[in-house]
Design an enzyme around this catalytic site. Structure first.
Site, PDB file in Angstrom:
ATOM      1  N   GLN A  79       3.754   1.870  -0.533  1.00  0.00           N
ATOM      2  CA  GLN A  79       3.952   0.454  -0.499  1.00  0.00           C
ATOM      3  C   GLN A  79       4.902  -0.105  -1.271  1.00  0.00           C
ATOM      4  O   GLN A  79       5.648  -1.295  -1.048  1.00  0.00           O
ATOM      5  CB  GLN A  79       2.460  -0.154  -1.190  1.00  0.00           C
ATOM      6  CG  GLN A  79       2.574  -0.125  -2.938  1.00  0.00           C
ATOM      7  CD  GLN A  79       1.998   1.596  -3.299  1.00  0.00           C
ATOM      8  OE1 GLN A  79       1.528   2.288  -2.454  1.00  0.00           O
ATOM      9  NE2 GLN A  79       1.781   1.663  -4.737  1.00  0.00           N
ATOM     10  N   CYS A  92     -18.395  -7.777  -6.233  1.00  0.00           N
ATOM     11  CA  CYS A  92     -17.917  -8.046  -7.537  1.00  0.00           C
ATOM     12  C   CYS A  92     -16.430  -8.398  -7.414  1.00  0.00           C
ATOM     13  O   CYS A  92     -16.174  -8.922  -8.793  1.00  0.00           O
ATOM     14  CB  CYS A  92     -17.900  -6.408  -8.016  1.00  0.00           C
ATOM     15  SG  CYS A  92     -19.607  -5.784  -8.171  1.00  0.00           S
ATOM     16  N   GLU A 132       2.987   6.542  -3.059  1.00  0.00           N
ATOM     17  CA  GLU A 132       3.262   5.293  -3.376  1.00  0.00           C
ATOM     18  C   GLU A 132       4.123   4.444  -2.416  1.00  0.00           C
ATOM     19  O   GLU A 132       5.156   3.846  -2.713  1.00  0.00           O
ATOM     20  CB  GLU A 132       4.054   5.314  -4.596  1.00  0.00           C
ATOM     21  CG  GLU A 132       2.946   5.853  -5.814  1.00  0.00           C
ATOM     22  CD  GLU A 132       2.121   5.114  -6.067  1.00  0.00           C
ATOM     23  OE1 GLU A 132       1.658   4.170  -5.758  1.00  0.00           O
ATOM     24  OE2 GLU A 132       1.085   5.814  -6.944  1.00  0.00           O
TER      25      GLU A 132
HETATM   26  C1  LIG Z   1      -2.797  -3.217  -7.029  1.00  0.00           C
HETATM   27  C2  LIG Z   1      -1.518  -3.164  -7.310  1.00  0.00           C
HETATM   28  C3  LIG Z   1      -1.103  -1.959  -7.950  1.00  0.00           C
HETATM   29  N1  LIG Z   1       0.399  -1.930  -8.321  1.00  0.00           N
HETATM   30  C4  LIG Z   1       0.670  -0.764  -8.793  1.00  0.00           C
HETATM   31  C5  LIG Z   1      -0.125   0.124  -9.894  1.00  0.00           C
HETATM   32  C6  LIG Z   1       0.108   1.435  -9.832  1.00  0.00           C
HETATM   33  O1  LIG Z   1       1.229   2.023 -10.570  1.00  0.00           O
HETATM   34  C7  LIG Z   1       0.666   1.693  -8.469  1.00  0.00           C
HETATM   35  C8  LIG Z   1      -0.762   2.254  -7.475  1.00  0.00           C
HETATM   36  O2  LIG Z   1      -1.064   3.527  -8.003  1.00  0.00           O
HETATM   37  P1  LIG Z   1      -2.220   4.401  -7.193  1.00  0.00           P
HETATM   38  O3  LIG Z   1      -1.634   5.775  -7.025  1.00  0.00           O
HETATM   39  O4  LIG Z   1      -2.592   3.896  -6.030  1.00  0.00           O
HETATM   40  O5  LIG Z   1      -3.202   4.500  -8.395  1.00  0.00           O
HETATM   41  O6  LIG Z   1       0.967   0.450  -7.806  1.00  0.00           O
HETATM   42  C9  LIG Z   1       1.192  -2.995  -8.268  1.00  0.00           C
HETATM   43  O7  LIG Z   1       2.447  -2.800  -8.613  1.00  0.00           O
HETATM   44  N2  LIG Z   1       0.608  -4.007  -7.620  1.00  0.00           N
HETATM   45  C10 LIG Z   1      -0.872  -4.259  -7.278  1.00  0.00           C
HETATM   46  O8  LIG Z   1      -1.182  -5.344  -6.720  1.00  0.00           O
HETATM   47 ZN    ZN Z   2     -19.358  -3.758  -7.003  1.00  0.00          ZN
END
Ligand SMILES: Cc1cn([C@H]2C[C@H](O)[C@@H](COP(=O)(O)O)O2)c(=O)[nH]c1=O
Ligand code: ZN
Ligand code: ADP
EC number: 2.7.1.21
Length: 201
Positions: free
Chosen positions: A98, A187, A96
């Site tokens: 990001q 989509c 995670e």
């Molecule tokens: C697109 C997106 C996702 N999130 C959050 C939702 C989930 O808790 C994680 C991603 O988990 P995964 O292991 O990749 O399935 O991120 C968010 O906070 N904001 C977004 O735009």
């Molecule tokens: Zn599609």
């Protein structure tokens, strides 16, 4: 594209490197991260795994995939805590990614320069299609980037984005299938047109 990294020299030789696994939700990022980390453990390497403390979806102290595969981890508030490792660590896994601050980029570089193999998993884009946090910068400095894809739940094509299905425009919204669905480009565009009331192709 080679999805699974089985370059055994890279797996075993203690040489610093950065591997990024990125893609949409449900694309298999966590499964692939766990797979690489477990192989390193079988090879008796010293492995440390981190995740951002805000990610409490499935477990406080484990990295858990949507298929319930799991591995122990240390939740940390900021990327700086990742540098406070013992010098004997061979492999660092980060899930995670990001959600971490931009400082993560310099920290991963520093670890790799010290000889650590750093494996990072994270969303490449948020629900609007905007590159997410430190992931684009990490892709730029990585030795290897693996982009994985979920299956579009509308048409069965390869998905490229996590479409948010609930009305909430905060960038960070933890969630699962109740809140997100992986969609292909076509989509996703159709879903956005539906929201704006413009249903025609
Ligand atoms: C697109 C997106 C996702 N999130 C959050 C939702 C989930 O808790 C994680 C991603 O988990 P995964 O292991 O990749 O399935 O991120 C968010 O906070 N904001 C977004 O735009
Ligand atoms: Zn599609
Ligand atoms: N639409 C989908 N496309 C592909 N896999 C899916 C889908 N929905 C659920 N899954 C499941 O999600 C698993 C991947 O989970 P995980 O590794 O946690 O993904 P990520 O970390 O990328 O969100 C797959 O092995 C599969 O069983």
């Amino acid at each position: 594209m080679v999805v699974f990294s089985e370059d055994h020299t890279q797996e075993t030789f203690r040489r610093g490197r950065i591997e990024v696994i990125c893609g949409s939700m449900f694309s298999g990022k966590t499964e692939e991260l766990i797979r690489r980390l477990k192989r390193a453990m079988f090879a008796r390497q010293q492995v440390e795994i981190f995740k951002p403390a805000i990610d409490t979806r499935y477990s406080e102290a484990e990295v858990v995939s949507h298929d319930n595969n799991s591995i122990k981890s240390t939740p940390v508030e900021t990327s700086a805590s990742i540098l406070l490792l013992g010098s004997e660590i061979d492999v660092v896994g980060i899930d995670e990614a990001q959600f971490f601050d931009e400082g993560l980029i310099g920290i991963c570089n520093e670890l790799a320069n010290r000889g650590v193999r750093v494996i990072i998993a994270g969303l490449d884009m948020d629900y609007k299609g905007v590159p997410f946090g430190p992931i684009p910068g990490l892709c730029a400095i990585a030795d290897e980037v693996t982009k994985v894809h979920a299956i579009c739940v509308k048409c069965g094509d390869l998905a490229y984005i996590s479409h948010r299905t609930v009305a909430d425009d905060k960038r960070v919204l933890l969630g699962e299938k109740e809140e997100y669905e992986p969609l292909c480009r076509r989509c996703y565009q159709k879903a956005l047109r539906g929201k704006s009331g413009r249903e025609t192709e």
